[in-house]
Design a protein around this motif. Structure first.
Motif, PDB file in Angstrom:
ATOM      1  N   ASN A  37       0.866  -1.180   0.000  1.00  0.00           N
ATOM      2  CA  ASN A  37       0.000   0.000   0.000  1.00  0.00           C
ATOM      3  C   ASN A  37       0.897   1.222   0.000  1.00  0.00           C
ATOM      4  O   ASN A  37       1.670   1.425   0.922  1.00  0.00           O
ATOM      5  N   ILE A  38       0.777   2.046  -1.045  1.00  0.00           N
ATOM      6  CA  ILE A  38       1.734   3.140  -1.208  1.00  0.00           C
ATOM      7  C   ILE A  38       1.052   4.468  -1.497  1.00  0.00           C
ATOM      8  O   ILE A  38      -0.106   4.515  -1.854  1.00  0.00           O
ATOM      9  N   GLY A  39       1.818   5.547  -1.362  1.00  0.00           N
ATOM     10  CA  GLY A  39       1.310   6.888  -1.620  1.00  0.00           C
ATOM     11  C   GLY A  39       2.447   7.896  -1.706  1.00  0.00           C
ATOM     12  O   GLY A  39       3.551   7.533  -2.039  1.00  0.00           O
ATOM     13  N   HIS A  40       2.231   9.134  -1.433  1.00  0.00           N
ATOM     14  CA  HIS A  40       3.110  10.305  -1.364  1.00  0.00           C
ATOM     15  C   HIS A  40       3.751  10.713  -2.690  1.00  0.00           C
ATOM     16  O   HIS A  40       4.837  11.258  -2.732  1.00  0.00           O
ATOM     17  N   VAL A  41       3.046  10.540  -3.801  1.00  0.00           N
ATOM     18  CA  VAL A  41       3.591  10.892  -5.112  1.00  0.00           C
ATOM     19  C   VAL A  41       3.653  12.401  -5.343  1.00  0.00           C
ATOM     20  O   VAL A  41       4.556  12.876  -6.033  1.00  0.00           O
ATOM     21  N   ILE A  42       2.773  13.161  -4.755  1.00  0.00           N
ATOM     22  CA  ILE A  42       2.707  14.610  -5.012  1.00  0.00           C
ATOM     23  C   ILE A  42       4.004  15.301  -4.589  1.00  0.00           C
ATOM     24  O   ILE A  42       4.540  16.133  -5.330  1.00  0.00           O
ATOM     25  N   LEU A  43       4.530  14.946  -3.430  1.00  0.00           N
ATOM     26  CA  LEU A  43       5.774  15.544  -2.952  1.00  0.00           C
ATOM     27  C   LEU A  43       6.902  15.330  -3.954  1.00  0.00           C
ATOM     28  O   LEU A  43       7.616  16.272  -4.310  1.00  0.00           O
ATOM     29  N   TRP A  44       7.049  14.107  -4.452  1.00  0.00           N
ATOM     30  CA  TRP A  44       8.134  13.821  -5.384  1.00  0.00           C
ATOM     31  C   TRP A  44       7.889  14.430  -6.757  1.00  0.00           C
ATOM     32  O   TRP A  44       8.842  14.768  -7.465  1.00  0.00           O
ATOM     33  N   ALA A  45       6.655  14.582  -7.141  1.00  0.00           N
ATOM     34  CA  ALA A  45       6.359  15.261  -8.407  1.00  0.00           C
ATOM     35  C   ALA A  45       6.821  16.718  -8.335  1.00  0.00           C
ATOM     36  O   ALA A  45       7.443  17.227  -9.272  1.00  0.00           O
ATOM     37  N   ILE A  46       6.558  17.374  -7.223  1.00  0.00           N
ATOM     38  CA  ILE A  46       6.979  18.763  -7.042  1.00  0.00           C
ATOM     39  C   ILE A  46       8.504  18.867  -7.042  1.00  0.00           C
ATOM     40  O   ILE A  46       9.086  19.729  -7.705  1.00  0.00           O
ATOM     41  N   ILE A  47       9.163  17.958  -6.316  1.00  0.00           N
ATOM     42  CA  ILE A  47      10.629  17.956  -6.276  1.00  0.00           C
ATOM     43  C   ILE A  47      11.203  17.747  -7.673  1.00  0.00           C
ATOM     44  O   ILE A  47      12.155  18.417  -8.087  1.00  0.00           O
ATOM     45  N   ILE A  65       9.830  18.419 -10.590  1.00  0.00           N
ATOM     46  CA  ILE A  65       9.589  19.597 -11.428  1.00  0.00           C
ATOM     47  C   ILE A  65      10.541  20.729 -11.052  1.00  0.00           C
ATOM     48  O   ILE A  65      11.155  21.351 -11.925  1.00  0.00           O
ATOM     49  N   LEU A  66      10.689  20.983  -9.757  1.00  0.00           N
ATOM     50  CA  LEU A  66      11.557  22.082  -9.311  1.00  0.00           C
ATOM     51  C   LEU A  66      13.031  21.841  -9.648  1.00  0.00           C
ATOM     52  O   LEU A  66      13.784  22.799  -9.840  1.00  0.00           O
ATOM     53  N   THR A  67      13.444  20.575  -9.721  1.00  0.00           N
ATOM     54  CA  THR A  67      14.849  20.268 -10.027  1.00  0.00           C
ATOM     55  C   THR A  67      15.038  19.943 -11.505  1.00  0.00           C
ATOM     56  O   THR A  67      16.088  19.422 -11.890  1.00  0.00           O
ATOM     57  N   GLY A  92      13.842  17.637 -13.343  1.00  0.00           N
ATOM     58  CA  GLY A  92      13.968  16.214 -13.642  1.00  0.00           C
ATOM     59  C   GLY A  92      15.042  15.479 -12.872  1.00  0.00           C
ATOM     60  O   GLY A  92      15.031  14.246 -12.817  1.00  0.00           O
ATOM     61  N   ILE A  93      15.977  16.193 -12.279  1.00  0.00           N
ATOM     62  CA  ILE A  93      17.049  15.519 -11.537  1.00  0.00           C
ATOM     63  C   ILE A  93      16.490  14.787 -10.316  1.00  0.00           C
ATOM     64  O   ILE A  93      16.945  13.700  -9.979  1.00  0.00           O
ATOM     65  N   GLY A  94      15.500  15.353  -9.680  1.00  0.00           N
ATOM     66  CA  GLY A  94      14.876  14.716  -8.523  1.00  0.00           C
ATOM     67  C   GLY A  94      14.215  13.392  -8.855  1.00  0.00           C
ATOM     68  O   GLY A  94      14.051  12.527  -7.999  1.00  0.00           O
ATOM     69  N   TYR A  95      13.856  13.216 -10.128  1.00  0.00           N
ATOM     70  CA  TYR A  95      13.185  11.973 -10.550  1.00  0.00           C
ATOM     71  C   TYR A  95      14.110  10.771 -10.398  1.00  0.00           C
ATOM     72  O   TYR A  95      13.657   9.666 -10.129  1.00  0.00           O
ATOM     73  N   ILE A  96      15.408  10.986 -10.557  1.00  0.00           N
ATOM     74  CA  ILE A  96      16.374   9.906 -10.372  1.00  0.00           C
ATOM     75  C   ILE A  96      16.306   9.394  -8.933  1.00  0.00           C
ATOM     76  O   ILE A  96      16.239   8.186  -8.690  1.00  0.00           O
ATOM     77  N   PHE A  97      16.288  10.295  -7.966  1.00  0.00           N
ATOM     78  CA  PHE A  97      16.179   9.908  -6.563  1.00  0.00           C
ATOM     79  C   PHE A  97      14.795   9.342  -6.258  1.00  0.00           C
ATOM     80  O   PHE A  97      14.645   8.439  -5.445  1.00  0.00           O
ATOM     81  N   TYR A  98      13.823   9.903  -6.922  1.00  0.00           N
ATOM     82  CA  TYR A  98      12.431   9.491  -6.755  1.00  0.00           C
ATOM     83  C   TYR A  98      12.251   8.002  -7.008  1.00  0.00           C
ATOM     84  O   TYR A  98      11.594   7.312  -6.243  1.00  0.00           O
ATOM     85  N   THR A  99      12.857   7.475  -8.067  1.00  0.00           N
ATOM     86  CA  THR A  99      12.677   6.056  -8.381  1.00  0.00           C
ATOM     87  C   THR A  99      13.253   5.171  -7.283  1.00  0.00           C
ATOM     88  O   THR A  99      12.665   4.142  -6.946  1.00  0.00           O
ATOM     89  N   TYR A 100      14.366   5.562  -6.700  1.00  0.00           N
ATOM     90  CA  TYR A 100      14.933   4.796  -5.588  1.00  0.00           C
ATOM     91  C   TYR A 100      14.053   4.898  -4.341  1.00  0.00           C
ATOM     92  O   TYR A 100      13.828   3.916  -3.634  1.00  0.00           O
ATOM     93  N   LYS A 101      13.583   6.103  -4.072  1.00  0.00           N
ATOM     94  CA  LYS A 101      12.742   6.307  -2.895  1.00  0.00           C
ATOM     95  C   LYS A 101      11.406   5.577  -3.007  1.00  0.00           C
ATOM     96  O   LYS A 101      10.850   5.143  -2.005  1.00  0.00           O
ATOM     97  N   VAL A 102      10.899   5.448  -4.223  1.00  0.00           N
ATOM     98  CA  VAL A 102       9.652   4.697  -4.424  1.00  0.00           C
ATOM     99  C   VAL A 102       9.831   3.270  -3.956  1.00  0.00           C
ATOM    100  O   VAL A 102       8.991   2.724  -3.237  1.00  0.00           O
ATOM    101  N   TRP A 103      10.921   2.629  -4.371  1.00  0.00           N
ATOM    102  CA  TRP A 103      11.153   1.244  -3.947  1.00  0.00           C
ATOM    103  C   TRP A 103      11.381   1.152  -2.452  1.00  0.00           C
ATOM    104  O   TRP A 103      10.874   0.243  -1.791  1.00  0.00           O
ATOM    105  N   ASN A 104      12.118   2.090  -1.882  1.00  0.00           N
ATOM    106  CA  ASN A 104      12.332   2.112  -0.443  1.00  0.00           C
ATOM    107  C   ASN A 104      10.999   2.243   0.287  1.00  0.00           C
ATOM    108  O   ASN A 104      10.701   1.485   1.213  1.00  0.00           O
ATOM    109  N   TYR A 105      10.187   3.184  -0.142  1.00  0.00           N
ATOM    110  CA  TYR A 105       8.879   3.417   0.474  1.00  0.00           C
ATOM    111  C   TYR A 105       7.961   2.206   0.278  1.00  0.00           C
ATOM    112  O   TYR A 105       7.284   1.773   1.206  1.00  0.00           O
TER     113      TYR A 105
END
Length: 98
Positions: free
Chosen positions: A61-71, A73-75, A77-90
């Motif tokens: 059961n997962i969530g919190h996509v909005i925070l990473w979408a904002i990160i 966009i603000l970076t 696209g660079i934040g998306y690289i970290f996002y994929t790792y954090k998704v698996w961790n979460y």
């Protein structure tokens, strides 16, 4: 304990087609949600088999996509690289075996 995957090629293909169509229709916005869907799809199609041979289904059961979408966009696209790792961790931290 062992892990056993229960996903077929047809299910994978269907999942990819759905997400491809969603990506086209939403002009790429769906890609922010895809890593969550992918991890949940994989985790929910695995069983944990104990030493006695009893299989227990994993459930994520997962969530919190909005925070990473904002990160992302603000970076630019660079934040998306970290996002994929954090998704698996979460995802793994929010997985139960039933």
């Amino acid at each position: 304990m062992k892990l056993k995957g229960n996903v077929s090629t047809i299910e994978i293909l269907a999942h990819l087609i759905i997400w491809f169509l969603l990506t086209v229709v939403t002009l790429g916005i769906a890609l922010f949600f895809f890593p969550y869907s992918f991890s949940k799809f994989i985790i929910n199609n695995f069983d944990v088999i104990d030493d006695q041979g009893v299989a227990r289904r994993m459930s994520c059961n997962i969530g919190h996509v909005i925070l990473w979408a904002i990160i992302s966009i603000l970076t630019l696209g660079i934040g998306y690289i970290f996002y994929t790792y954090k998704v698996w961790n979460y995802s793994l931290n929010h997985t139960t075996v039933g």
